[in-house]
Design an enzyme around this catalytic site. Structure first.
Site: not given
Ligand SMILES: NC(=O)c1ccc[n+]([C@@H]2O[C@H](COP(=O)([O-])OP(=O)(O)OC[C@H]3O[C@@H](n4cnc5c(N)ncnc54)[C@H](O)[C@@H]3O)[C@@H](O)[C@H]2O)c1
Length: 430
Positions: A10, A29, A209, A268, A326, A333
């Site tokens: 990264v 680093d 993720n 369903c 919905k 149902r």
């Protein structure tokens, strides 16, 4: 000017990316061998295009031989890209991140600069761990540093392209000064930059993720079920699943399933999920995700009821907005509204009035629940103390001012102003 702390996948990509966009970038680093390799124009890991970028940028905009003090004091932003490995108990190890923050404070002069947390940290880390730590160090060192959370979404193997052409940039900020610095950094990328709060920014990364890991485990559970049942061509079945047109388009319609609400219902999804869970067991395989899936569909309704019970007394009158499972359908149902009304009634909430643009009558007939019905939205709103939106009918969005006249629970997140704009529709290649 930017300093990047940590030159792994990264960090090195970030450093070279900003360098390529014309910023002067210092790379730092703690691993001397890694820095030595970068100095020799060698990328210390395999990642396409990075070596070319390193050749172009090192000695041009990208500098790796400055001290931390020189780098930090010449930078408006210090981007922290150190590792956040997992601890044995699953927590993220924040030691490298907090060490990096302390090191920056130790060398920073009094000028304003922003610490940008690009390392992946669990939601609430910046607000609960990094921000208090920064406040403590500010006191100790007598300096003010800004703070931003800027999760990275690049994929290994595609790091360069993902970084240079982000689909969106997410930035968590609290103050205007930090926001300005981050806006300037991402201006050359010509990508949508979304400013949110720290924890939301962090959460987006984990949403991403964990959705991906859930999809992989879902596919693997399905493959195991298929093998136990037998006679199923597993790869063909998955390839045919991918033919569903809801996967394509901008935004893909599949996205509407990855949005919270108050549970799935209808004819369903509930019965088919239960049936596959059951037949897998008949064939000797105990699914793990399917029972969890079914359980979550129950838990979400209890969660909804808890939220209401925390703020509404049983003596108050509740207005239920939406009864069908919905919008665009009068099917009631296994509608979440039914289960939620039953749970409310079981907790003593007997003063319930409901309104659905299509399903009042069918709901009354099918459920026989002892509740009242309103013939119109104004009639409902007028007679209740609190509104509970359970189906996202367009009418509710169109009358949001009317709904806002009473305390409102929007369990479909249907009335929230859309904060994030979808990218413009791109015509599909034919
Ligand atoms: N690898 C990915 O694909 C990816 C994608 C998105 C986000 N992330 C996240 O980004 C972060 C970094 O990931 P990575 O894969 O680049 O890690 P990495 O282990 O490859 O690199 C981290 C680097 O930070 C250096 N470092 C540690 N402490 C330091 C300090 N105090 N000062 C300067 N350098 C220091 C280490 O020496 C190492 O080179 C992690 O939080 C990771 O979860 C990774």
């Amino acid at each position: 000017m930017i300093t990047v702390l940590g030159l792994g996948f990264v960090g090195l990509t970030t450093a070279l990316g900003f360098s390529k966009k014309g910023f002067k970038v210092y790379g730092i680093d703690v691993d001397a061998a890694r820095v030595e390799s970068i100095r020799r124009y060698e990328v210390p890991f395999y990642e396409p295009h990075l070596e070319d970028a390193l050749r172009e940028e090192l000695g041009h905009n990208f500098v790796v031989d400055a001290s931390l003090e020189e780098a930090v004091n010449d930078s408006r932003a210090v981007i922290i890209c150190v590792g956040t490995p997992g601890l044995p108990d699953g927590q993220a190890n924040l030691a490298y991140l907090l060490d990096a923050v302390r090191e920056v404070f130790a060398v920073s002069d009094a000028d304003y600069r922003v610490l940008v947390v690009k390392s992946t940290v669990p939601p609430s880390t910046v607000a609960r761990a990094v921000q208090p730590f920064v406040a403590e160090l500010s006191q100790q060192y007598g300096k003010q540093l800004g703070l931003a959370s800027n999760p990275e979404f690049l994929r290994e193997g595609h790091a360069w392209n993902d970084f240079m052409h982000p689909d969106r940039v997410v930035v968590g900020v609290q103050d205007e000064a930090a926001k300005e610095v981050l806006a300037e950094l991402y201006l050359p990328f010509n990508a949508p930059v979304h400013f949110v709060d720290f924890s939301t920014a962090e959460f987006v990364k984990y949403l991403s993720n964990t959705l991906l890991s859930t999809l992989v485990s879902f596919a693997n559970e399905m493959a195991m079920i298929a093998h136990h049942i037998g006679g199923i061509d597993v790869p063909a079945a998955f390839q045919l699943l991918h033919q569903d047109r809801r996967w394509s388009g901008t935004p893909a319609a599949m996205a509407s399933y990855v949005f919270p609400g108050c549970g799935y219902g209808g004819y369903c999804l509930p019965k088919d999920t239960a049936a596959l869970n059951s037949i897998a067991q008949t064939h000797g395989y105990q699914p793990k995700m399917l029972p969890a899936n079914l359980q979550i569909n129950e838990d979400i309704k209890d969660f909804v009821v808890e939220q209401i019970a925390a703020q509404v007394t049983p003596q108050q009158r509740i207005g239920i907005l939406g009864l069908s499972f919905k919008s665009g359908s009068d099917d009631v149902r296994l509608s979440p509204s039914r289960a939620i009304i039953e749970k409310l009634r079981a907790r003593g909430y007997t003063r319930i009035v409901a309104y659905d643009p299509m399903a009042n009558e069918v709901f009354a007939r099918e459920t026989q629940l002892p509740i009242a019905y309103a013939d119109s939205l104004p009639e409902l709103v007028e007679q209740v103390d609190a509104l509970v939106l359970l189906t996202s009918w367009p009418e509710f969005r169109q009358r949001r001012e009317l709904l806002a006249s009473k305390p409102l629970f929007d369990f479909r997140y249907a009335l929230t102003e859309q904060q994030v704009q979808h990218p413009p529709l791109v015509p599909l290649a034919r």
